[in-house]
Design an enzyme around this catalytic site. Structure first.
Site, PDB file in Angstrom:
ATOM      1  N   ASP A   1       1.179 -11.550   6.687  1.00 52.41           N
ATOM      2  CA  ASP A   1       1.772 -10.712   5.643  1.00 52.41           C
ATOM      3  C   ASP A   1       3.111 -10.127   6.099  1.00 52.41           C
ATOM      4  OD1 ASP A   1      -0.203  -9.397   7.382  1.00 52.41           O
ATOM      5  OD2 ASP A   1       0.487  -7.550   6.451  1.00 52.41           O
ATOM      6  N   ASN A   2       3.453 -10.345   7.357  1.00 51.10           N
ATOM      7  CA  ASN A   2       4.736  -9.859   7.855  1.00 51.10           C
ATOM      8  C   ASN A   2       5.696 -11.003   8.156  1.00 51.10           C
ATOM      9  OD1 ASN A   2       3.890  -7.221   7.649  1.00 51.10           O
ATOM     10  ND2 ASN A   2       3.240  -7.071   9.773  1.00 51.10           N
TER      11      ASN A   2
ATOM     12  N   ARG B   1      14.538  -0.333   1.360  1.00 53.86           N
ATOM     13  CA  ARG B   1      14.699  -1.622   2.038  1.00 53.86           C
ATOM     14  C   ARG B   1      15.333  -2.625   1.089  1.00 53.86           C
ATOM     15  NH1 ARG B   1       9.598  -3.886   5.249  1.00 53.86           N
ATOM     16  NH2 ARG B   1       8.602  -4.090   3.237  1.00 53.86           N
TER      17      ARG B   1
ATOM     18  N   GLY C   1      -0.273   6.107   1.587  1.00 53.42           N
ATOM     19  CA  GLY C   1       0.890   5.662   0.826  1.00 53.42           C
ATOM     20  C   GLY C   1       2.210   6.218   1.339  1.00 53.42           C
TER      21      GLY C   1
ATOM     22  N   GLY D   1       0.806  -1.217   0.000  1.00 56.11           N
ATOM     23  CA  GLY D   1       0.000   0.000   0.000  1.00 56.11           C
ATOM     24  C   GLY D   1       0.834   1.259   0.000  1.00 56.11           C
ATOM     25  N   ARG D   2       2.116   1.102   0.315  1.00 56.91           N
ATOM     26  CA  ARG D   2       2.982   2.288   0.337  1.00 56.91           C
ATOM     27  C   ARG D   2       4.432   1.911  -0.003  1.00 56.91           C
ATOM     28  NH1 ARG D   2       4.357   3.772   6.529  1.00 56.91           N
ATOM     29  NH2 ARG D   2       4.275   1.689   7.419  1.00 56.91           N
TER      30      ARG D   2
ATOM     31  N   ASP E   1       9.541  -6.087   8.382  1.00 54.39           N
ATOM     32  CA  ASP E   1       8.498  -5.169   8.799  1.00 54.39           C
ATOM     33  C   ASP E   1       8.631  -4.762  10.264  1.00 54.39           C
ATOM     34  OD1 ASP E   1       6.397  -3.503   8.302  1.00 54.39           O
ATOM     35  OD2 ASP E   1       5.364  -4.970   7.071  1.00 54.39           O
TER      36      ASP E   1
ATOM     37  N   ARG F   1       5.843 -13.220   1.029  1.00 55.50           N
ATOM     38  CA  ARG F   1       5.384 -13.481   2.391  1.00 55.50           C
ATOM     39  C   ARG F   1       4.437 -14.666   2.388  1.00 55.50           C
ATOM     40  NH1 ARG F   1       5.022  -7.734   3.767  1.00 55.50           N
ATOM     41  NH2 ARG F   1       6.163  -6.732   2.079  1.00 55.50           N
TER      42      ARG F   1
END
Ligand code: AMP
Ligand code: MG
Length: 480
Positions: free
Chosen positions: A247-248, A171, A121, A87-88, A257, A178
């Site tokens: 998701d992490n 990153r 975002g 999302g960002r 994350d 994931r």
């Protein structure tokens, strides 16, 4: 400028991602740049640093970037969300380092994507510096993690509870696949997508699984093994991730994350810092069970690929999931033995070490300092360790049966017991100075210290000590 990017993930079918460019920012300024990391990636360090503000804010992308936002799903605090996605964040591409290892280069906080849902975002400077600091500290501790190449301040405000300075983090990750990426395709009953994703993951992370009789099962086992090692590593340094949603959890086995994560000061297994974790789902000692739960969600997505006979697939995957906790505990026991200076294994060690943790819990002993002090006590028989005096005689008796000479043992113990962790109260203070006053000096100082966690740093004793009652930070925030 080209970085030598390749694009295996962007080459997957369109439904895996959305192609789009970062949203430009007003006035990008480089806040911090990781020269050693840039060098280890085989990049031209000076040229990149010079252009980092433009390039790593997303304003002036490398000419060989092929920017995409990745699609994924995920269980958030146990609730399944079929569409999350970046999302960002925007993946620029992949880099092959001089050792042949492939890594993703991703911007985080780079503007709206089709997956932004209600969000803006964007990211605030404090949380991006926090990810930079914590991930680099984890790396220095010897724990698999995504890395941070740079933080660029955007010169634009982001609106959270208040208006905060914005930033973009670069990153670096072994990959960004994931558990939630697999769940995305499983939820859509997209078996072709699942198979392609599995091929990608096997190719990138588990090439040995290709030759296995059942590659999907071999990949599941490999993911489970890496997670067991990772969780044991987290526990050995007192790390609490804080948001272990599916998701992490990266299939690479890297910590990913960094939101409301934090390190224990006083030892207590139920410790929670995250302001949104009301029920302690992701408390310190719960983490291995949560990883197992997440792995089970991963295994479910693989069932159609593991075996045409779904009952047999479930049986075989279930065996791997079931063995996970024991595997994780065995790895933790091995690490605790190292921390306590036990060079050989004896049957009663588990009970002895459990007793140590219970004693620490009873006396609210500082997790990091107690173990570090134990290394000193291993060299000096008369030395007491505050809070665990009652445990020391049993330990000293046990050390008699450790075959190593005392000094060798103490050296090994200092390599297993960090002196410096990113203490929460220090982290918060450094981020406040950066975010409120634009003063990065405290951040840089703290970063330099936690990048050498196992060294005695006589000039930095103040960073070693636990917070006073009045300094304690009890809650951490995602800042999203
Ligand atoms: P996280 O809790 O950081 O793992 O994020 C969970 C989901 O929320 C992911 O899909 C993120 O991309 C999304 N997200 C988090 N913060 C933002 C934001 N400021 N704008 C858009 N999406 C976001
Ligand atoms: Mg996330």
């Amino acid at each position: 400028m080209q970085l030598g990017l390749t694009h295996s993930y962007a080459g997957l079918p369109d439904r895996f991602h959305a192609a789009l460019r970062p949203t430009p920012v007003r006035d990008p300024k480089l806040a911090i740049f990781n020269r050693p990391l840039a060098k280890s990636l085989g990049l031209d360090v000076d040229a990149l640093e010079c252009r980092a503000a433009g390039m790593l804010s997303g304003n002036d992308l490398p000419s060989d970037a092929r920017p995409i936002a990745m699609a994924y799903a995920g269980h958030q605090f146990g609730n399944f969300v079929p569409s999350l996605g970046d999302g960002r964040a925007i993946l620029l591409g992949e880099l092959r380092d001089p050792n042949g290892m492939v890594r993703d280069l991703q911007l985080k906080g780079s503007g709206l994507t089709p997956y932004s849902r209600g969000g803006d975002g964007r990211a605030a400077l404090g949380p991006m510096l926090r990810e930079y600091l914590l991930s680099e500290a984890m790396h220095a501790l010897g724990i698999p993690t995504t890395r941070s190449l740079a933080v660029v301040a955007t010169g634009e405000p982001v609106l959270r509870e208040r208006s905060l300075p914005g930033a973009v983090l670069t990153r670096v990750a072994a990959s960004h696949v994931r558990v939630g990426t697999f769940q995305y395709f499983a939820a859509r009953r997209d078996e072709d997508g699942l198979r392609r994703l599995l091929d990608f993951v096997v190719e990138r992370h588990f090439p040995d699984a290709r030759a296995a009789a059942n590659p999907a099962l071999a990949a599941l086992q490999a993911v489970a093994d890496r997670q067991a090692a990772l969780l044991a590593d987290w526990l050995r340094v007192g790390f609490i991730h804080g948001v272990m949603n599916t998701d992490n959890m990266a299939l690479s086995g890297e910590t990913i994350d960094y939101g409301p994560c934090a390190f224990l000061d006083a030892y207590h297994p139920d410790t929670v810092f995250s302001s949104i974790d009301h029920r302690g789902r992701y408390a310190y000692a719960n983490q291995p069970s949560v990883a197992q739960w997440n792995l089970a969600r991963f295994a479910e997505t693989l069932l159609p690929v593991i075996d045409d006979d779904q009952a047999r697939a479930a049986q075989r995957a279930g065996d791997i999931i079931e063995a996970f906790l024991e595997n994780c505990e065995a790895q933790l026991l091995a690490r605790l033995r190292e921390k306590a200076g036990l060079g050989n294994a004896e049957l009663e060690d588990g009970a002895l070490l459990k007793q140590l943790l219970l004693t620490m819990q009873e006396h609210s002993a500082d997790f990091t300092l107690t173990f570090r002090r134990l290394a000193d006590a291993a060299e000096d028989n008369r030395l007491e360790v505050a809070g665990i005096e009652s445990w020391l005689p049993a330990w000293r008796a046990r050390l008699q049966r450790d075959p190593r000479p005392g000094t060798e043992r103490a050296v090994a113990m200092r390599r297993a017991n960090p002196s410096f962790i990113p203490r929460n109260h220090r982290v918060e203070a450094a981020l406040q100075a950066a975010s409120r006053e634009g003063n990065l000096a405290p951040f840089e100082k703290l970063l330099a210290i936690v990048q050498r966690p196992y060294d005695d740093q006589p000039g930095a004793v103040a960073y070693q000590r636990a917070p006073e009652e009045s300094e304690r930070v009890l809650q951490t925030f995602c800042g999203t």
